[in-house]
Scaffold this motif. Structure first.
Motif, PDB file in Angstrom:
ATOM      1  N   SER A  99       0.836  -1.200   0.000  1.00 37.57           N
ATOM      2  CA  SER A  99       0.000   0.000   0.000  1.00 37.57           C
ATOM      3  C   SER A  99       0.864   1.241   0.000  1.00 37.57           C
ATOM      4  CB  SER A  99      -0.908   0.022   1.231  1.00 37.57           C
ATOM      5  OG  SER A  99      -1.622   1.242   1.300  1.00 37.57           O
ATOM      6  N   THR A 100       0.467   2.207  -0.809  1.00 33.29           N
ATOM      7  CA  THR A 100       1.169   3.496  -0.875  1.00 33.29           C
ATOM      8  C   THR A 100       0.423   4.575  -0.112  1.00 33.29           C
ATOM      9  OG1 THR A 100      -0.023   4.146  -2.871  1.00 33.29           O
ATOM     10  CG2 THR A 100       2.022   2.905  -3.178  1.00 33.29           C
ATOM     11  N   ARG A 101      -0.607   4.229   0.634  1.00 32.18           N
ATOM     12  CA  ARG A 101      -1.557   5.219   1.145  1.00 32.18           C
ATOM     13  C   ARG A 101      -1.317   5.681   2.577  1.00 32.18           C
ATOM     14  NH1 ARG A 101      -7.159   2.995  -1.648  1.00 32.18           N
ATOM     15  NH2 ARG A 101      -6.140   1.995  -3.418  1.00 32.18           N
ATOM     16  N   ALA A 102      -0.320   5.149   3.218  1.00 32.66           N
ATOM     17  CA  ALA A 102      -0.118   5.539   4.624  1.00 32.66           C
ATOM     18  C   ALA A 102       0.342   6.989   4.712  1.00 32.66           C
ATOM     19  CB  ALA A 102       0.890   4.616   5.277  1.00 32.66           C
ATOM     20  N   TRP A 103      -0.153   7.700   5.708  1.00 36.19           N
ATOM     21  CA  TRP A 103       0.232   9.089   5.920  1.00 36.19           C
ATOM     22  C   TRP A 103       1.202   9.253   7.083  1.00 36.19           C
ATOM     23  CZ3 TRP A 103      -4.571   6.952   6.245  1.00 36.19           C
ATOM     24  CH2 TRP A 103      -5.111   6.805   7.519  1.00 36.19           C
ATOM     25  N   GLU A 104       1.478   8.140   7.763  1.00 34.69           N
ATOM     26  CA  GLU A 104       2.522   8.168   8.779  1.00 34.69           C
ATOM     27  C   GLU A 104       3.145   6.781   8.874  1.00 34.69           C
ATOM     28  OE1 GLU A 104       0.693   9.442  12.384  1.00 34.69           O
ATOM     29  OE2 GLU A 104      -0.247   7.525  12.774  1.00 34.69           O
ATOM     30  N   ASP A 105       4.315   6.715   9.484  1.00 40.71           N
ATOM     31  CA  ASP A 105       5.120   5.498   9.420  1.00 40.71           C
ATOM     32  C   ASP A 105       4.577   4.328  10.224  1.00 40.71           C
ATOM     33  OD1 ASP A 105       8.417   7.090   9.235  1.00 40.71           O
ATOM     34  OD2 ASP A 105       6.886   6.683   7.718  1.00 40.71           O
ATOM     35  N   SER A 106       3.671   4.569  11.163  1.00 39.98           N
ATOM     36  CA  SER A 106       3.234   3.486  12.053  1.00 39.98           C
ATOM     37  C   SER A 106       1.923   2.832  11.616  1.00 39.98           C
ATOM     38  CB  SER A 106       3.079   4.013  13.472  1.00 39.98           C
ATOM     39  OG  SER A 106       2.081   5.018  13.506  1.00 39.98           O
ATOM     40  N   ILE A 107       1.392   3.231  10.492  1.00 43.57           N
ATOM     41  CA  ILE A 107       0.089   2.715  10.060  1.00 43.57           C
ATOM     42  C   ILE A 107       0.219   1.337   9.428  1.00 43.57           C
ATOM     43  CG2 ILE A 107      -1.734   3.031   8.328  1.00 43.57           C
ATOM     44  CD1 ILE A 107      -1.518   6.020   8.857  1.00 43.57           C
ATOM     45  N   VAL A 108      -0.718   0.451   9.802  1.00 45.18           N
ATOM     46  CA  VAL A 108      -0.876  -0.853   9.147  1.00 45.18           C
ATOM     47  C   VAL A 108      -2.343  -0.971   8.733  1.00 45.18           C
ATOM     48  CG1 VAL A 108      -0.744  -3.360   9.347  1.00 45.18           C
ATOM     49  CG2 VAL A 108       0.927  -1.912  10.540  1.00 45.18           C
ATOM     50  N   PHE A 109      -2.613  -1.201   7.483  1.00 48.10           N
ATOM     51  CA  PHE A 109      -3.976  -1.351   7.001  1.00 48.10           C
ATOM     52  C   PHE A 109      -4.403  -2.817   7.106  1.00 48.10           C
ATOM     53  CE2 PHE A 109      -4.268   2.874   5.655  1.00 48.10           C
ATOM     54  CZ  PHE A 109      -3.168   3.230   4.901  1.00 48.10           C
ATOM     55  N   THR A 110      -5.642  -3.027   7.535  1.00 46.61           N
ATOM     56  CA  THR A 110      -6.181  -4.381   7.600  1.00 46.61           C
ATOM     57  C   THR A 110      -7.202  -4.647   6.491  1.00 46.61           C
ATOM     58  OG1 THR A 110      -7.912  -3.715   9.142  1.00 46.61           O
ATOM     59  CG2 THR A 110      -5.830  -4.449  10.098  1.00 46.61           C
ATOM     60  N   ASP A 111      -7.648  -3.601   5.830  1.00 47.66           N
ATOM     61  CA  ASP A 111      -8.648  -3.706   4.772  1.00 47.66           C
ATOM     62  C   ASP A 111      -7.930  -3.922   3.440  1.00 47.66           C
ATOM     63  OD1 ASP A 111     -11.521  -1.637   3.816  1.00 47.66           O
ATOM     64  OD2 ASP A 111     -10.599  -3.366   2.848  1.00 47.66           O
ATOM     65  N   ASP A 112      -8.333  -4.952   2.700  1.00 48.36           N
ATOM     66  CA  ASP A 112      -7.632  -5.223   1.440  1.00 48.36           C
ATOM     67  C   ASP A 112      -7.834  -4.100   0.426  1.00 48.36           C
ATOM     68  OD1 ASP A 112      -9.910  -7.812   0.102  1.00 48.36           O
ATOM     69  OD2 ASP A 112     -10.267  -5.758   0.784  1.00 48.36           O
ATOM     70  N   GLY A 113      -8.873  -3.292   0.601  1.00 45.85           N
ATOM     71  CA  GLY A 113      -9.099  -2.174  -0.301  1.00 45.85           C
ATOM     72  C   GLY A 113      -8.054  -1.076  -0.192  1.00 45.85           C
ATOM     73  N   ALA A 114      -7.266  -1.108   0.870  1.00 43.50           N
ATOM     74  CA  ALA A 114      -6.241  -0.087   1.066  1.00 43.50           C
ATOM     75  C   ALA A 114      -4.936  -0.424   0.368  1.00 43.50           C
ATOM     76  CB  ALA A 114      -5.985   0.122   2.554  1.00 43.50           C
ATOM     77  N   TYR A 115      -4.873  -1.609  -0.210  1.00 37.39           N
ATOM     78  CA  TYR A 115      -3.634  -2.053  -0.842  1.00 37.39           C
ATOM     79  C   TYR A 115      -3.715  -1.883  -2.350  1.00 37.39           C
ATOM     80  CZ  TYR A 115      -2.159  -3.767   3.650  1.00 37.39           C
ATOM     81  OH  TYR A 115      -1.766  -3.841   4.973  1.00 37.39           O
ATOM     82  N   ASP A 116      -2.599  -1.438  -2.927  1.00 38.86           N
ATOM     83  CA  ASP A 116      -2.580  -1.067  -4.338  1.00 38.86           C
ATOM     84  C   ASP A 116      -1.992  -2.147  -5.247  1.00 38.86           C
ATOM     85  OD1 ASP A 116      -1.561   1.701  -2.655  1.00 38.86           O
ATOM     86  OD2 ASP A 116      -3.356   1.834  -3.909  1.00 38.86           O
ATOM     87  N   TYR A 117      -1.096  -2.948  -4.690  1.00 37.79           N
ATOM     88  CA  TYR A 117      -0.392  -3.944  -5.498  1.00 37.79           C
ATOM     89  C   TYR A 117      -0.471  -5.295  -4.806  1.00 37.79           C
ATOM     90  CZ  TYR A 117       1.544   0.323  -7.474  1.00 37.79           C
ATOM     91  OH  TYR A 117       1.694   1.551  -8.057  1.00 37.79           O
TER      92      TYR A 117
END
Length: 128
Positions: A99-117
């Motif tokens: 995912s390229t969408r994080a706005w800070e270094d500590s974020i982890v996304f759990t939703d697959d929609g947040a991932y780009d590749y």
């Protein structure tokens, strides 16, 4: 464009271990949040775990906590999923995602929609 290639899947008995690797192309790997997802036959894809850009923050689904460990090596453009004490319900195709969408270094996304590749996946089969 980022290409992700998983490896390390296979067949293992319950209680065994496997280590999955995901190699990424490109020079900005350290800027991606990396996640691992899995999909069993007939089931929805589910979040397994992820690691933040900083590598200091990880997040796991409850059923794998204490058994799975995610790590990343930014120098090698690779993220790993160490799986121990495997259970038959861990069987599935495991995909890594970036995912390229994080706005800070500590974020982890759990939703697959947040991932780009996404990678093509590697099969993990745990026999009972």
């Amino acid at each position: 464009q980022v290409q992700l290639v998983e490896s390390g899947g296979g067949v293992v008995q319950a209680g065994g271990s496997l280590r999955l690797s995901c190699a990424a192309s490109g020079r900005t790997f350290s800027g991606y949040v990396m996640g691992w997802f899995r999909q069993a036959p007939g089931k929805e894809r589910e979040f397994v775990g992820g690691v933040a850009r900083s590598a200091g923050t990880t997040n796991y689904r409850d059923s794998v906590k204490g058994r799975f460990t995610i790590s990343r090596d930014n120098a090698k453009n690779t993220v790993y999923l160490q799986m121990s004490s495997l259970k038959p319900e861990d069987t599935g195709v495991y995909h890594c995602a970036a995912s390229t969408r994080a706005w800070e270094d500590s974020i982890v996304f759990t939703d697959d929609g947040a991932y780009d590749y996404w990678g093509q996946g590697t099969q993990v089969t745990v026999s009972s």
